[in-house]
Design a protein around this motif. Structure first.
Motif, PDB file in Angstrom:
ATOM      1  N   LEU A  51       0.929  -0.910   0.105  1.00 31.49           N
ATOM      2  CA  LEU A  51       0.036  -0.001   0.003  1.00 31.49           C
ATOM      3  C   LEU A  51       0.801   1.289   0.047  1.00 31.49           C
ATOM      4  O   LEU A  51       0.431   2.177   0.239  1.00 31.49           O
ATOM      5  CB  LEU A  51      -1.088   0.000   1.180  1.00 31.49           C
ATOM      6  N   SER A  52       1.897   1.005  -0.251  1.00 27.26           N
ATOM      7  CA  SER A  52       3.152   2.223  -0.588  1.00 27.26           C
ATOM      8  C   SER A  52       2.537   3.181  -1.848  1.00 27.26           C
ATOM      9  O   SER A  52       1.852   3.026  -2.454  1.00 27.26           O
ATOM     10  CB  SER A  52       4.648   1.731  -0.715  1.00 27.26           C
ATOM     11  N   LEU A  53       3.214   4.268  -1.703  1.00 21.42           N
ATOM     12  CA  LEU A  53       3.057   5.333  -2.976  1.00 21.42           C
ATOM     13  C   LEU A  53       3.496   4.816  -3.972  1.00 21.42           C
ATOM     14  O   LEU A  53       4.571   3.445  -3.954  1.00 21.42           O
ATOM     15  CB  LEU A  53       3.810   6.409  -2.755  1.00 21.42           C
ATOM     16  N   PRO A  54       2.954   4.890  -5.387  1.00 20.56           N
ATOM     17  CA  PRO A  54       3.233   4.040  -6.664  1.00 20.56           C
ATOM     18  C   PRO A  54       4.717   3.860  -6.696  1.00 20.56           C
ATOM     19  O   PRO A  54       4.897   2.687  -7.331  1.00 20.56           O
ATOM     20  CB  PRO A  54       2.615   4.881  -7.664  1.00 20.56           C
ATOM     21  N   ASP A  55       5.718   4.651  -6.515  1.00 23.28           N
ATOM     22  CA  ASP A  55       7.067   4.535  -6.905  1.00 23.28           C
ATOM     23  C   ASP A  55       7.472   3.318  -6.117  1.00 23.28           C
ATOM     24  O   ASP A  55       8.335   2.413  -6.450  1.00 23.28           O
ATOM     25  CB  ASP A  55       7.832   5.643  -6.877  1.00 23.28           C
ATOM     26  N   ALA A  56       7.277   3.300  -4.804  1.00 21.34           N
ATOM     27  CA  ALA A  56       7.662   2.428  -3.873  1.00 21.34           C
ATOM     28  C   ALA A  56       7.167   1.174  -4.187  1.00 21.34           C
ATOM     29  O   ALA A  56       7.676  -0.123  -4.268  1.00 21.34           O
ATOM     30  CB  ALA A  56       7.435   2.854  -2.347  1.00 21.34           C
ATOM     31  N   ARG A  57       5.649   1.144  -4.538  1.00 20.62           N
ATOM     32  CA  ARG A  57       5.008  -0.136  -4.738  1.00 20.62           C
ATOM     33  C   ARG A  57       5.384  -0.744  -5.968  1.00 20.62           C
ATOM     34  O   ARG A  57       5.477  -1.983  -6.124  1.00 20.62           O
ATOM     35  CB  ARG A  57       3.389   0.316  -5.019  1.00 20.62           C
ATOM     36  N   ALA A  58       5.876  -0.048  -7.233  1.00 23.80           N
ATOM     37  CA  ALA A  58       6.501  -0.609  -8.088  1.00 23.80           C
ATOM     38  C   ALA A  58       7.867  -1.414  -7.869  1.00 23.80           C
ATOM     39  O   ALA A  58       7.772  -2.531  -8.490  1.00 23.80           O
ATOM     40  CB  ALA A  58       6.722   0.410  -9.213  1.00 23.80           C
ATOM     41  N   THR A  59       8.596  -0.653  -6.831  1.00 25.06           N
ATOM     42  CA  THR A  59       9.693  -1.533  -6.417  1.00 25.06           C
ATOM     43  C   THR A  59       9.459  -2.866  -5.706  1.00 25.06           C
ATOM     44  O   THR A  59      10.097  -3.728  -5.900  1.00 25.06           O
ATOM     45  CB  THR A  59      10.546  -0.771  -5.471  1.00 25.06           C
ATOM     46  N   VAL A  60       8.442  -2.692  -4.922  1.00 26.98           N
ATOM     47  CA  VAL A  60       7.869  -3.808  -4.337  1.00 26.98           C
ATOM     48  C   VAL A  60       7.544  -5.060  -5.005  1.00 26.98           C
ATOM     49  O   VAL A  60       7.929  -6.191  -5.106  1.00 26.98           O
ATOM     50  CB  VAL A  60       6.691  -3.563  -3.117  1.00 26.98           C
ATOM     51  N   TYR A  61       6.750  -4.965  -6.020  1.00 28.92           N
ATOM     52  CA  TYR A  61       6.421  -5.698  -7.010  1.00 28.92           C
ATOM     53  C   TYR A  61       7.654  -6.217  -7.958  1.00 28.92           C
ATOM     54  O   TYR A  61       7.480  -7.395  -8.373  1.00 28.92           O
ATOM     55  CB  TYR A  61       5.320  -5.291  -7.730  1.00 28.92           C
ATOM     56  N   ARG A  62       8.389  -5.461  -8.175  1.00 27.18           N
ATOM     57  CA  ARG A  62       9.695  -5.926  -9.085  1.00 27.18           C
ATOM     58  C   ARG A  62      10.544  -6.742  -8.082  1.00 27.18           C
ATOM     59  O   ARG A  62      10.815  -7.765  -8.806  1.00 27.18           O
ATOM     60  CB  ARG A  62      10.468  -4.572  -9.166  1.00 27.18           C
ATOM     61  N   GLU A  63      10.660  -6.559  -6.981  1.00 36.03           N
ATOM     62  CA  GLU A  63      11.412  -7.317  -6.130  1.00 36.03           C
ATOM     63  C   GLU A  63      10.676  -8.705  -5.781  1.00 36.03           C
ATOM     64  O   GLU A  63      11.307  -9.752  -5.791  1.00 36.03           O
ATOM     65  CB  GLU A  63      11.514  -6.719  -4.439  1.00 36.03           C
ATOM     66  N   LEU A  64       9.275  -8.711  -5.611  1.00 33.23           N
ATOM     67  CA  LEU A  64       8.568  -9.767  -5.371  1.00 33.23           C
ATOM     68  C   LEU A  64       8.623 -10.740  -6.600  1.00 33.23           C
ATOM     69  O   LEU A  64       8.849 -11.839  -6.635  1.00 33.23           O
ATOM     70  CB  LEU A  64       7.301  -9.251  -5.106  1.00 33.23           C
ATOM     71  N   GLY A  65       8.587  -9.966  -7.921  1.00 34.12           N
ATOM     72  CA  GLY A  65       8.671 -10.924  -9.106  1.00 34.12           C
ATOM     73  C   GLY A  65       9.961 -11.586  -9.159  1.00 34.12           C
ATOM     74  O   GLY A  65       9.987 -12.767  -9.677  1.00 34.12           O
ATOM     75  N   THR A  66      11.096 -10.756  -8.908  1.00 35.74           N
ATOM     76  CA  THR A  66      12.267 -11.294  -9.133  1.00 35.74           C
ATOM     77  C   THR A  66      12.467 -12.731  -8.209  1.00 35.74           C
ATOM     78  O   THR A  66      12.886 -13.452  -8.803  1.00 35.74           O
ATOM     79  CB  THR A  66      13.249 -10.481  -8.526  1.00 35.74           C
ATOM     80  N   TRP A  67      12.070 -12.457  -6.899  1.00 35.38           N
ATOM     81  CA  TRP A  67      12.264 -13.604  -5.951  1.00 35.38           C
ATOM     82  C   TRP A  67      11.065 -14.710  -6.262  1.00 35.38           C
ATOM     83  O   TRP A  67      11.777 -15.884  -6.194  1.00 35.38           O
ATOM     84  CB  TRP A  67      11.803 -13.037  -4.460  1.00 35.38           C
ATOM     85  N   VAL A  68       9.984 -14.513  -6.704  1.00 33.81           N
ATOM     86  CA  VAL A  68       9.138 -15.506  -7.027  1.00 33.81           C
ATOM     87  C   VAL A  68       9.538 -16.408  -8.338  1.00 33.81           C
ATOM     88  O   VAL A  68       9.691 -17.657  -8.358  1.00 33.81           O
ATOM     89  CB  VAL A  68       7.750 -14.959  -7.415  1.00 33.81           C
TER      90      VAL A  68
END
Length: 326
Positions: free
Chosen positions: A298-315
């Motif tokens: 639920l972070s601001l859009p720029d940080a949220r994009a980083t969250v999903y990028r890191e999550l995608g790399t790990w998954v």
């Protein structure tokens, strides 16, 4: 006991494609007890499923997170635990238990529905904040085989001065044993929930009756249960799967609305999260996301994009099977 195979799935308050079903549980000293399992089907060929647990003074409404998993081929299930969100009944004390193991009954039933009824062979565990303490304890106790575990700012220790975690914990345990429903005094600014909700300074829509700006009262018996859970975690667990721990890069304790509220964890101490992350087991990845809120999704859009990028790399690295599988 939990509901049987005939439990009805209804359209959830989130709207299609989200559905919800009621899990009937054994009554406690306050009376009837239920939990609710929200589900969203995968998009395209199914790789597996995700089972998600929320945090304190919270419930499942994070549809962007669920949709992200669904887009990768994972059916998404979110459990509103007893006395939270969809599961709060009029006669109950919201969010109250005296042992985190009380939640194991509904997690067990959710697991059965996902794996036996719905036939998912690969399940990823997911949890936020207090749920991020409960889920590893359940996995460690039940020895379930997960494909992976994603913990979003898990509550791994009591924030505050050292004496809160020593003398203060001893006092809490004694009061919690003798007077479990004694309210623990605390100051709640409301800044965190305000930073999220679209009627205040945020962008997200959720039910303020279920996730109130002022939070819910904290009771001695509940806090005693939390500290017992912390002690078990600190003794070392083995969740038996790759685990990802996401948190903000830093914590701060603001007194007024501002950029600090939106770009830091203002609920938990992220240094404690990173300190205790290795206690989950042998395979743990810990990532600090610059500019993230307490609920990193639920972070601001720029940080949220980083969250999903890191999550995608790990998954991709640790969870996804090579071919899509049922």
């Amino acid at each position: 006991m939990a509901n049987d195979e005939t439990g009805e799935r209804l359209e959830d308050v989130l709207g299609a494609p989200y559905t919800v079903e009621t899990i009937d549980l054994d009554p406690d000293d306050e009376g009837e007890v239920v939990a609710h399992l929200v589900s969203r089907p995968a998009v395209g060929p199914t790789r597996g499923a995700v089972l998600h647990l929320h945090g304190f003074a919270d419930y499942f409404f994070q549809t962007e997170y669920a949709d992200w998993w669904a887009g990768r081929g994972y059916a998404f299930y979110a459990l509103d635990l007893r006395k939270y969100g969809r599961s709060i009944l009029e006669h109950q004390t919201p969010n109250y238990v005296t042992d985190l193991r009380e939640y194991f009954a509904e997690i067990d039933e959710a697991w059965r529905l996902i794996t036996e009824r719905d036939g998912h062979r690969r399940v990823v565990g997911s949890a936020h904040s207090t749920g991020g303490l409960t889920l590893p304890l359940w996995v460690n106790d039940r020895r379930r085989e997960l494909a992976g575990m994603v913990l979003n700012s898990p509550w791994f220790d009591m924030q505050g001065a050292w004496w809160v975690r020593s003398v203060g914990t001893t006092l809490v345990k004694e009061v919690g044993r003798r007077r479990p429903k004694r309210v623990i005094p605390r100051t709640v600014s409301g800044l965190y929930t305000r930073s999220l909700h679209h009627e205040h300074e945020g962008e997200f829509s959720f039910n303020l009756d279920w996730k109130p700006v002022e939070s819910w009262p904290v009771y001695a018996g509940w806090l005693r249960a939390i500290r017992q859970g912390h002690a078990e975690l600190h003794g070392g667990l083995e969740v038996g799967c790759p685990a990802l721990v996401l948190s903000s890069a830093r914590s701060t304790w603001p007194s007024a609305m501002g950029d600090d509220v939106h770009r830091h964890d203002i609920v938990l101490d992220v240094e404690q999260i990173r300190r205790w992350a290795p206690a989950l087991g042998r395979h743990v990845t810990s990532i600090a996301v610059e500019g993230a809120r307490h609920d990193v999704t639920l972070s601001l859009p720029d940080a949220r994009a980083t969250v999903y990028r890191e999550l995608g790399t790990w998954v991709t690295a640790y969870v996804d099977p090579a071919p899509a599988a049922g």
